[in-house]
Design a protein around this motif. Sequence first.
Motif, mmCIF file in Angstrom:
data_model
loop_
_atom_site.group_PDB
_atom_site.id
_atom_site.type_symbol
_atom_site.label_atom_id
_atom_site.label_comp_id
_atom_site.label_asym_id
_atom_site.label_seq_id
_atom_site.Cartn_x
_atom_site.Cartn_y
_atom_site.Cartn_z
ATOM 1 N N VAL A 37 -11.780 -11.317 1.477
ATOM 2 C CA VAL A 37 -10.738 -10.496 0.421
ATOM 3 C C VAL A 37 -9.322 -10.644 1.008
ATOM 4 O O VAL A 37 -8.582 -10.608 0.124
ATOM 5 C CB VAL A 37 -11.114 -8.906 0.656
ATOM 6 C CG1 VAL A 37 -10.767 -8.308 1.959
ATOM 7 C CG2 VAL A 37 -10.334 -8.121 -0.495
ATOM 8 N N ALA A 57 -4.535 -5.190 -6.699
ATOM 9 C CA ALA A 57 -5.852 -4.549 -6.658
ATOM 10 C C ALA A 57 -6.697 -5.053 -7.705
ATOM 11 O O ALA A 57 -7.754 -5.484 -7.960
ATOM 12 C CB ALA A 57 -5.794 -3.188 -6.480
ATOM 13 N N TYR A 62 -10.442 -5.055 -6.708
ATOM 14 C CA TYR A 62 -10.533 -4.075 -5.429
ATOM 15 C C TYR A 62 -9.833 -2.693 -5.965
ATOM 16 O O TYR A 62 -8.963 -2.738 -6.510
ATOM 17 C CB TYR A 62 -9.809 -4.729 -4.181
ATOM 18 C CG TYR A 62 -10.977 -5.586 -3.285
ATOM 19 C CD1 TYR A 62 -11.647 -4.998 -2.355
ATOM 20 C CD2 TYR A 62 -11.381 -6.822 -3.803
ATOM 21 C CE1 TYR A 62 -12.443 -5.798 -1.775
ATOM 22 C CE2 TYR A 62 -12.278 -7.472 -2.899
ATOM 23 C CZ TYR A 62 -12.826 -6.978 -1.941
ATOM 24 O OH TYR A 62 -13.801 -7.658 -1.317
ATOM 25 N N ASP A 63 -10.489 -1.834 -5.125
ATOM 26 C CA ASP A 63 -10.063 -0.297 -5.490
ATOM 27 C C ASP A 63 -8.724 -0.290 -4.880
ATOM 28 O O ASP A 63 -8.578 -1.067 -3.667
ATOM 29 C CB ASP A 63 -10.906 0.740 -5.171
ATOM 30 C CG ASP A 63 -11.596 0.780 -3.755
ATOM 31 O OD1 ASP A 63 -10.442 1.557 -3.081
ATOM 32 O OD2 ASP A 63 -12.273 0.223 -3.444
ATOM 33 N N THR A 65 -7.575 2.145 -2.815
ATOM 34 C CA THR A 65 -7.458 2.504 -1.645
ATOM 35 C C THR A 65 -7.937 1.385 -0.342
ATOM 36 O O THR A 65 -7.306 1.207 0.723
ATOM 37 C CB THR A 65 -8.702 3.587 -1.341
ATOM 38 O OG1 THR A 65 -8.321 4.747 -1.945
ATOM 39 C CG2 THR A 65 -8.871 3.811 0.352
ATOM 40 N N THR A 66 -9.005 0.534 -0.854
ATOM 41 C CA THR A 66 -9.291 -0.764 -0.153
ATOM 42 C C THR A 66 -8.068 -1.589 0.130
ATOM 43 O O THR A 66 -7.933 -2.111 1.079
ATOM 44 C CB THR A 66 -10.462 -1.233 -0.598
ATOM 45 O OG1 THR A 66 -11.658 -0.432 -0.702
ATOM 46 C CG2 THR A 66 -10.893 -2.655 0.066
ATOM 47 N N ILE A 67 -7.254 -2.007 -1.125
ATOM 48 C CA ILE A 67 -6.551 -2.736 -0.922
ATOM 49 C C ILE A 67 -5.342 -2.373 0.048
ATOM 50 O O ILE A 67 -4.595 -3.082 0.605
ATOM 51 C CB ILE A 67 -5.848 -3.260 -2.451
ATOM 52 C CG1 ILE A 67 -5.204 -4.575 -2.365
ATOM 53 C CG2 ILE A 67 -4.879 -2.251 -2.961
ATOM 54 C CD1 ILE A 67 -6.208 -5.707 -1.978
ATOM 55 N N THR A 68 -5.130 -1.027 0.048
ATOM 56 C CA THR A 68 -3.973 -0.615 1.183
ATOM 57 C C THR A 68 -4.300 -1.065 2.351
ATOM 58 O O THR A 68 -3.578 -1.796 3.151
ATOM 59 C CB THR A 68 -3.946 0.864 1.025
ATOM 60 O OG1 THR A 68 -3.717 1.233 -0.300
ATOM 61 C CG2 THR A 68 -2.837 1.247 2.000
ATOM 62 N N GLY A 69 -5.568 -0.894 2.930
ATOM 63 C CA GLY A 69 -6.015 -1.548 4.263
ATOM 64 C C GLY A 69 -5.860 -2.946 4.506
ATOM 65 O O GLY A 69 -5.405 -3.418 5.518
ATOM 66 N N VAL A 70 -6.011 -3.615 3.281
ATOM 67 C CA VAL A 70 -6.131 -5.224 3.418
ATOM 68 C C VAL A 70 -4.623 -5.435 3.448
ATOM 69 O O VAL A 70 -4.122 -6.412 4.306
ATOM 70 C CB VAL A 70 -6.647 -5.707 2.183
ATOM 71 C CG1 VAL A 70 -6.430 -7.090 2.056
ATOM 72 C CG2 VAL A 70 -8.210 -5.488 2.060
#
Length: 160
Positions: A37, A57, A62-63, A65-70
């Motif tokens: 990712v 995202a 990708y959602d 929330t997940t993309i923020t961490g990435v």
Amino acid sequence: MTDNNDKPGHLARRFQQIAVAVFHAEVEEAGHDLTPVQYAALTTIRSHPKIDQATLAGLIAYDRTTITGVVDRLAQKGLLARHANSRDRRVRELQITDKGRRILDSIEPAVEAAQRIMLRGLTADETDELLRLLRKAIAAGNQLSRAPLREASSEAVRKK
């Protein structure tokens, strides 16, 4: 009656597990620590300079929330930079750094090798057919996903 191990959901999950394992092995062997990712995000940011996080995202399915961490991890690694948008200070524009470009360039042979390994049991025609059928199934079910793939548009992709 179909064996549980021969159902599309199980087969898709198993192929995803194999794909991720092969990607990690090849990229690590090339001396880098990048997830699939993170790779997808970086290549998309390289193709769409100054893209915002929400659009990113959507483009890689990708959602938010997940993309923020990435994005946080890529920024911590120095592979991308975030800048405030001149029109809307709440929006952060993403830009790949020189280090990010160098890493993408240097891992490209490993990524290509991973793709070949994932499909090594198939002929060229079978590979083409598998990819065609995957694209068809994904297109038919895209809107059923919690994070549907969105197409790039001039409105959605913010460029200067």
